[in-house]
Design a protein around this motif. Structure first.
Motif, PDB file in Angstrom:
ATOM      1  N   SER A 103       0.917  -1.217  -0.096  1.00 54.60           N
ATOM      2  CA  SER A 103       0.265  -0.111  -0.052  1.00 54.60           C
ATOM      3  C   SER A 103       0.902   1.178   0.057  1.00 54.60           C
ATOM      4  O   SER A 103       0.340   2.149  -0.721  1.00 54.60           O
ATOM      5  CB  SER A 103      -1.155  -0.112   1.301  1.00 54.60           C
ATOM      6  OG  SER A 103      -1.758  -1.043   1.154  1.00 54.60           O
ATOM      7  N   LYS A 104       1.986   1.382   0.744  1.00 52.20           N
ATOM      8  CA  LYS A 104       2.662   2.580   1.034  1.00 52.20           C
ATOM      9  C   LYS A 104       3.254   2.797  -0.360  1.00 52.20           C
ATOM     10  O   LYS A 104       3.318   3.944  -0.808  1.00 52.20           O
ATOM     11  CB  LYS A 104       3.727   2.275   2.040  1.00 52.20           C
ATOM     12  CG  LYS A 104       4.776   3.588   2.323  1.00 52.20           C
ATOM     13  CD  LYS A 104       5.762   3.413   3.494  1.00 52.20           C
ATOM     14  CE  LYS A 104       6.315   4.644   3.818  1.00 52.20           C
ATOM     15  NZ  LYS A 104       7.122   4.474   5.010  1.00 52.20           N
ATOM     16  N   GLN A 105       3.763   1.803  -1.115  1.00 49.51           N
ATOM     17  CA  GLN A 105       4.456   2.102  -2.258  1.00 49.51           C
ATOM     18  C   GLN A 105       3.595   2.474  -3.330  1.00 49.51           C
ATOM     19  O   GLN A 105       3.659   3.399  -4.177  1.00 49.51           O
ATOM     20  CB  GLN A 105       5.423   0.781  -2.795  1.00 49.51           C
ATOM     21  CG  GLN A 105       6.392   0.352  -1.856  1.00 49.51           C
ATOM     22  CD  GLN A 105       5.916  -0.757  -1.192  1.00 49.51           C
ATOM     23  OE1 GLN A 105       5.146  -0.532  -0.302  1.00 49.51           O
ATOM     24  NE2 GLN A 105       6.992  -1.888  -1.078  1.00 49.51           N
ATOM     25  N   LEU A 106       2.398   1.824  -3.324  1.00 47.04           N
ATOM     26  CA  LEU A 106       1.333   2.159  -4.445  1.00 47.04           C
ATOM     27  C   LEU A 106       0.769   3.214  -4.383  1.00 47.04           C
ATOM     28  O   LEU A 106       0.228   3.991  -5.163  1.00 47.04           O
ATOM     29  CB  LEU A 106       0.312   0.957  -4.410  1.00 47.04           C
ATOM     30  CG  LEU A 106       0.732  -0.385  -4.778  1.00 47.04           C
ATOM     31  CD1 LEU A 106      -0.365  -1.311  -4.530  1.00 47.04           C
ATOM     32  CD2 LEU A 106       1.029  -0.439  -6.294  1.00 47.04           C
ATOM     33  N   SER A 107       0.841   3.939  -3.039  1.00 50.31           N
ATOM     34  CA  SER A 107       0.160   5.185  -2.614  1.00 50.31           C
ATOM     35  C   SER A 107       0.840   6.360  -3.277  1.00 50.31           C
ATOM     36  O   SER A 107       0.252   7.517  -3.260  1.00 50.31           O
ATOM     37  CB  SER A 107      -0.270   5.546  -1.172  1.00 50.31           C
ATOM     38  OG  SER A 107       1.065   5.297  -0.540  1.00 50.31           O
ATOM     39  N   LYS A 108       1.900   5.899  -3.862  1.00 52.27           N
ATOM     40  CA  LYS A 108       2.752   7.137  -4.564  1.00 52.27           C
ATOM     41  C   LYS A 108       2.346   7.499  -5.751  1.00 52.27           C
ATOM     42  O   LYS A 108       2.573   8.525  -6.212  1.00 52.27           O
ATOM     43  CB  LYS A 108       4.324   6.854  -4.251  1.00 52.27           C
ATOM     44  CG  LYS A 108       4.970   6.570  -3.174  1.00 52.27           C
ATOM     45  CD  LYS A 108       6.422   6.046  -3.358  1.00 52.27           C
ATOM     46  CE  LYS A 108       7.110   5.868  -1.917  1.00 52.27           C
ATOM     47  NZ  LYS A 108       8.381   5.305  -1.879  1.00 52.27           N
ATOM     48  N   TYR A 109       1.567   6.331  -6.386  1.00 55.22           N
ATOM     49  CA  TYR A 109       1.331   6.493  -7.785  1.00 55.22           C
ATOM     50  C   TYR A 109      -0.406   6.523  -8.053  1.00 55.22           C
ATOM     51  O   TYR A 109      -0.628   6.843  -8.905  1.00 55.22           O
ATOM     52  CB  TYR A 109       1.802   5.374  -8.561  1.00 55.22           C
ATOM     53  CG  TYR A 109       3.328   5.177  -8.427  1.00 55.22           C
ATOM     54  CD1 TYR A 109       3.998   5.736  -9.432  1.00 55.22           C
ATOM     55  CD2 TYR A 109       3.991   4.528  -7.398  1.00 55.22           C
ATOM     56  CE1 TYR A 109       5.445   5.651  -9.584  1.00 55.22           C
ATOM     57  CE2 TYR A 109       5.452   4.417  -7.559  1.00 55.22           C
ATOM     58  CZ  TYR A 109       6.201   4.948  -8.537  1.00 55.22           C
ATOM     59  OH  TYR A 109       7.460   5.129  -8.448  1.00 55.22           O
ATOM     60  N   HIS A 121       4.939   4.685 -14.926  1.00 53.94           N
ATOM     61  CA  HIS A 121       5.277   5.214 -13.981  1.00 53.94           C
ATOM     62  C   HIS A 121       4.965   6.846 -13.869  1.00 53.94           C
ATOM     63  O   HIS A 121       4.380   7.335 -12.704  1.00 53.94           O
ATOM     64  CB  HIS A 121       6.764   5.397 -13.294  1.00 53.94           C
ATOM     65  CG  HIS A 121       7.512   6.320 -14.201  1.00 53.94           C
ATOM     66  ND1 HIS A 121       7.843   7.558 -13.888  1.00 53.94           N
ATOM     67  CD2 HIS A 121       7.988   6.207 -15.489  1.00 53.94           C
ATOM     68  CE1 HIS A 121       8.486   8.189 -14.684  1.00 53.94           C
ATOM     69  NE2 HIS A 121       8.666   7.479 -15.711  1.00 53.94           N
ATOM     70  N   ASP A 122       4.783   7.292 -15.135  1.00 52.47           N
ATOM     71  CA  ASP A 122       4.506   8.949 -15.203  1.00 52.47           C
ATOM     72  C   ASP A 122       2.977   9.261 -15.263  1.00 52.47           C
ATOM     73  O   ASP A 122       2.647  10.351 -15.729  1.00 52.47           O
ATOM     74  CB  ASP A 122       5.348   9.408 -16.191  1.00 52.47           C
ATOM     75  CG  ASP A 122       5.282   8.972 -17.481  1.00 52.47           C
ATOM     76  OD1 ASP A 122       4.499   7.549 -17.711  1.00 52.47           O
ATOM     77  OD2 ASP A 122       5.504   9.291 -18.634  1.00 52.47           O
ATOM     78  N   TYR A 153      -4.920   9.002 -11.111  1.00 52.41           N
ATOM     79  CA  TYR A 153      -6.256   8.612 -11.394  1.00 52.41           C
ATOM     80  C   TYR A 153      -5.944   7.644 -12.567  1.00 52.41           C
ATOM     81  O   TYR A 153      -6.622   6.583 -12.721  1.00 52.41           O
ATOM     82  CB  TYR A 153      -7.324   9.677 -11.823  1.00 52.41           C
ATOM     83  CG  TYR A 153      -7.349  10.557 -10.658  1.00 52.41           C
ATOM     84  CD1 TYR A 153      -7.912  10.200  -9.428  1.00 52.41           C
ATOM     85  CD2 TYR A 153      -6.865  12.075 -10.780  1.00 52.41           C
ATOM     86  CE1 TYR A 153      -7.813  10.929  -8.421  1.00 52.41           C
ATOM     87  CE2 TYR A 153      -6.995  12.904  -9.688  1.00 52.41           C
ATOM     88  CZ  TYR A 153      -7.379  12.484  -8.659  1.00 52.41           C
ATOM     89  OH  TYR A 153      -7.611  13.488  -7.340  1.00 52.41           O
ATOM     90  N   ALA A 154      -5.108   8.108 -13.718  1.00 50.43           N
ATOM     91  CA  ALA A 154      -5.021   7.166 -15.052  1.00 50.43           C
ATOM     92  C   ALA A 154      -4.174   6.097 -14.686  1.00 50.43           C
ATOM     93  O   ALA A 154      -4.265   4.903 -14.969  1.00 50.43           O
ATOM     94  CB  ALA A 154      -4.094   8.095 -16.013  1.00 50.43           C
ATOM     95  N   PHE A 155      -3.392   6.167 -13.548  1.00 49.69           N
ATOM     96  CA  PHE A 155      -2.702   5.119 -13.112  1.00 49.69           C
ATOM     97  C   PHE A 155      -3.459   3.856 -12.544  1.00 49.69           C
ATOM     98  O   PHE A 155      -3.455   2.569 -12.824  1.00 49.69           O
ATOM     99  CB  PHE A 155      -1.431   5.653 -11.952  1.00 49.69           C
ATOM    100  CG  PHE A 155      -0.667   4.337 -11.564  1.00 49.69           C
ATOM    101  CD1 PHE A 155       0.951   4.116 -12.320  1.00 49.69           C
ATOM    102  CD2 PHE A 155      -0.757   3.261 -10.574  1.00 49.69           C
ATOM    103  CE1 PHE A 155       1.626   3.285 -11.862  1.00 49.69           C
ATOM    104  CE2 PHE A 155      -0.131   2.457 -10.258  1.00 49.69           C
ATOM    105  CZ  PHE A 155       1.179   2.315 -10.815  1.00 49.69           C
TER     106      PHE A 155
END
Length: 202
Positions: free
Chosen positions: A5-11, A59-60, A64-66
């Motif tokens: 979750s922590k890593q994913l919440s960056k994206y 990554h970019d 919302y698109a991610f």
């Protein structure tokens, strides 16, 4: 079980991250955040020769698109689990799974109103890529951190001279149904351009 979750919440929007983390664990999926790719936003690869399910997302993308791209790819994974290669990649089975997987996120109040409206319209008949739905694509682009200062074919006047990446030069012509007729000046050949194809000053 690993909490991503922590890593994913960056994206992606933070409330969505625990759900996606659970999907990664439940499916034993190899989830990779990829470098930018011009030809695709995300990708799914089915298990092969002992390899796990593989999903990659650029990554970019804005958050919302991610998230929308991630859901798109997990719908492929779920469809493969149910039908293997016996159905079309973006057939009725994938569309049903996409709608089902998207459903919990629509209840989290994480999407701005304009994106939520565009998603609901898109879900009536999901396409192979969110980029092919002009309304959803345009709405998502509003939330890019650094909107690209490039014009699109639809935004320039008819008879405008423009270039594309690589340096080829065209004159914009009339619209035929969903695409624009454009004349390549060096060869005098006519090409059909998508309305949101990015163009540069010639």
């Amino acid at each position: 079980m690993i909490d991503f979750s922590k890593q994913l919440s960056k994206y992606m929007p933070e409330p969505a991250a625990p759900i996606i983390s659970a999907w990664i664990n439940d499916t034993h999926c190899q989830f990779r955040i990829s470098k930018s790719r011009r030809t695709k936003l995300g990708d799914y690869a089915a298990p092969h020769r002992g390899e796990p399910h593989k999903i990659s997302v650029n990554h970019d993308l804005n958050p919302y698109a991610f998230l929308i791209t991630t859901i798109h790819e997990f719908a492929h994974l779920k469809t493969w689990q149910q039908y293997k290669n016996k159905v079309k990649p973006h057939g009725t089975e994938w569309k049903a799974n996409y709608k089902q997987l998207m459903s919990p996120f629509l209840k989290l109040n994480i999407f701005p109103a304009d994106i939520l409206t565009a998603i609901v319209q898109y879900m009536d008949n999901p396409a192979a890529s969110s980029c092919t739905d002009l309304n959803l694509y345009r709405t998502l682009r509003k939330y890019d951190e650094r909107p690209t200062p490039i014009a699109t074919v639809e935004s320039i006047p008819e008879n405008s001279i423009f270039a594309i990446k690589g340096g080829r030069v065209f004159r914009k012509g009339e619209k035929l149904r969903k695409r624009y007729k454009c004349l390549e000046l060096s060869t005098q050949r006519v090409y059909l351009f998508h309305p949101i194809a990015e163009v540069f000053p010639a």
